[in-house]
Write an enzyme that holds these catalytic residues in place. Structure first.
Site, mmCIF file in Angstrom:
data_model
loop_
_atom_site.group_PDB
_atom_site.id
_atom_site.type_symbol
_atom_site.label_atom_id
_atom_site.label_comp_id
_atom_site.label_asym_id
_atom_site.label_seq_id
_atom_site.Cartn_x
_atom_site.Cartn_y
_atom_site.Cartn_z
ATOM 1 N N SER A 55 15.309 21.183 -16.717
ATOM 2 C CA SER A 55 14.092 21.945 -16.960
ATOM 3 C C SER A 55 14.467 23.216 -17.707
ATOM 4 C CB SER A 55 13.432 22.294 -15.630
ATOM 5 O OG SER A 55 12.655 23.454 -15.771
ATOM 6 N N GLU A 65 10.148 7.865 -16.296
ATOM 7 C CA GLU A 65 8.759 8.271 -16.546
ATOM 8 C C GLU A 65 8.257 7.667 -17.852
ATOM 9 O OE1 GLU A 65 8.204 12.652 -14.716
ATOM 10 O OE2 GLU A 65 9.844 12.472 -16.136
ATOM 11 N N HIS A 96 0.831 -1.223 0.000
ATOM 12 C CA HIS A 96 0.000 0.000 0.000
ATOM 13 C C HIS A 96 0.857 1.261 0.000
ATOM 14 C CE1 HIS A 96 -3.499 -2.545 1.147
ATOM 15 N NE2 HIS A 96 -2.575 -3.184 1.856
ATOM 16 N N LYS A 152 16.750 21.636 -11.620
ATOM 17 C CA LYS A 152 16.068 20.344 -11.765
ATOM 18 C C LYS A 152 16.811 19.288 -12.564
ATOM 19 C CE LYS A 152 11.947 19.609 -11.391
ATOM 20 N NZ LYS A 152 10.570 19.349 -11.811
#
Ligand code: ARG
Length: 463
Positions: free
Chosen positions: A272, A285, A151, A278
């Site tokens: 970024s 992803e 979970h 970043k």
């Protein structure tokens, strides 16, 4: 010349034409035609001289296609017609003999089966590479403690090596699924003709040998209508992409500052355009996001075949784009996965700190009570109350006093405090498949053996 008086409407032509995507069948179609021509010599449909002319013509067409010199014409409906048209330009009317004893229906089925064979094998090769990477990574982190989750809540500590090997086994099952696709595409439909077989007793087994098929189809109707091998490949790819997606999803989480468990190499991340600080885990992803597209290709082809009366219907032309898209997606993704894993680094301290959470010992304490005769459900309740006590009084489990413990059960003694040390939770999982160093050693042995078998499989298929 044909039965038609009218030219096709341009709108129908655009709908019907498949050359924009089926040009990728070209090398398979050329190989198939050359094998078919050799069979036609045996049938005395072609003389030796004619075979030689057709063969060198086909070789020339293949070369033009490979070098990008082939000029497609507006009238080329699909790759089979385009190759035939070009062959006729080179070899004259003789080219027309090549279509003896063959229909585009068994021709296209055979080409597609060849595509599936070659890319199933490629997938297995790429999977082998990723499995190798995972095994090495797991080996280098075999004794790094980390929290295991259910979970997405910290549940029980495990070794990072154990966690990484979980992915190894998933991919090992993917190998078996691609192997199944490889076998199911290894039955040659050529000779099925349009659907009923052909009027020529072509030696199908010789052609199959020539083209690297293991068997020939037993039923021409099945041969002309079967695309199960496409579905087998797409379902193997769907499940494999799902596995990579879980890996990607986990790495995205783990590389966030909130987790801080790992960092991907710079060469697999992007910056970024606006926030200079970043470093985004784009590769992970994209592993995460490629899976639904592959699954939808499986759904698309399954849907095309659903309820389709036997045998061939133009519907079946719709098998190719989902197949080719999946070939590209899964191969790019697997290849990138290996590269991404090679450059990943883990943070031992962060992992260890997160796995030191004493609450993770709850099951251990319950098991200790069970060993002392308490039924598990009851033990579960006792430990639950202990946890509540600690939480309510803002203390850790080890800050509970012997008096506190005694209030819950007289069976809770010094062992309780020993059990709160992490090493004991990890090393107590000595069962086969468990996380203890001992079990893990066995698991590594099995994994190495499995990888060896995959390696041998690939070499065997390639030889
Ligand atoms: N382009 C067609 C396909 O992909 C080739 C087979 C055509 N057969 C036919 N009967 N029209 O399926």
């Amino acid at each position: 010349m044909s039965r038609f008086h009218e030219e096709p409407d341009p709108r129908f032509w655009r709908l019907n034409r498949s050359i924009e995507f089926d040009w990728r069948l070209a090398p398979y179609d050329i190989d198939q035609s050359r094998a078919h021509a050799r069979a036609l010599l045996e049938m005395k449909v072609l003389t030796k001289g004619e075979l030689a002319t057709l063969d060198s013509g086909l070789e020339q067409v293949g070369g033009e296609l490979e070098r990008g010199e082939f000029e497609f014409e507006a009238s080329d409906e699909d790759i089979h017609m385009a190759i035939e048209r070009r062959l006729a330009e080179i070899a004259g009317p003789l080219a027309g003999k090549l279509h003896t004893g063959r229909s585009r229906n068994d021709q296209v089925a055979t080409d597609v089966a060849m595509v599936v064979q070659s890319h199933s094998l490629r997938a297995i090769e790429l999977l082998r590479g990723v499995m190798e990477e995972l095994l090495g990574l797991a080996d280098r982190h075999r004794d790094w403690a980390m929290p295991g989750y259910t979970h997405l809540q910290r549940a029980q500590p495990v070794y990072l090596g154990h966690h990484l090997l979980a992915y190894f086994w998933m991919l090992g099952r993917d190998v078996l699924r691609f192997q199944f696709a490889l076998d199911s595409a290894g039955v040659m439909p050529l000779g099925s003709g349009a659907l009923a077989g052909v009027n020529w007793e072509i030696d199908r087994r010789a052609v199959a040998d020539d083209l690297g098929f293991e068997h020939v189809t037993a039923n021409s109707i099945d041969g002309a209508s079967n695309r199960d091998f496409v579905l087998d490949y797409l379902s193997a790819a769907s499940i494999c992409a799902m596995h990579l997606s879980r890996l990607g999803g986990e790495l995205v989480l783990w590389s966030s500052s909130e987790f801080g468990f790992c960092e991907l190499g710079e060469d697999f991340c992007s910056g970024s355009s606006i926030m200079p600080q970043k470093k985004n885990p784009d590769s992970a992803e994209l592993l995460r996001a490629k899976a639904p597209r592959v699954a939808s290709s499986f759904g698309a082809v399954l849907g095309v075949l659903h309820g389709l009366p036997l045998t061939y219907g133009k519907d079946m032309q719709e098998d190719k784009e989902p197949l080719f898209d999946t070939v590209d997606t899964i191969e790019t993704t697997l290849d990138a996965t290996q590269g991404m894993l090679a450059g990943i680094s883990f943070d031992r301290e962060r992992l260890e700190a997160a796995s030191g959470d004493e609450m993770l010992a709850a099951t251990e304490i319950a098991d200790m009570l069970v060993r002392r005769g308490v039924p598990f459900r009851e033990a579960h309740g006792i430990v639950g109350e202990l946890v509540r006590d600690a939480l309510d009084s803002d203390r850790s489990l080890s800050q509970l006093t012997p008096e506190d413990l005694a209030r819950h059960s007289e069976l809770l003694d010094e062992t309780y405090y020993e059990l709160l040390r992490r090493e004991s939770w990890l090393e107590s999982k000595r069962i086969e498949g468990g996380t203890s160093s001992e079990s893990l050693k066995r698991q590594f042995r099995l994994a190495r053996k499995t990888l060896e078998a995959v390696r041998a499989r690939v070499l065997d298929e390639r030889s």
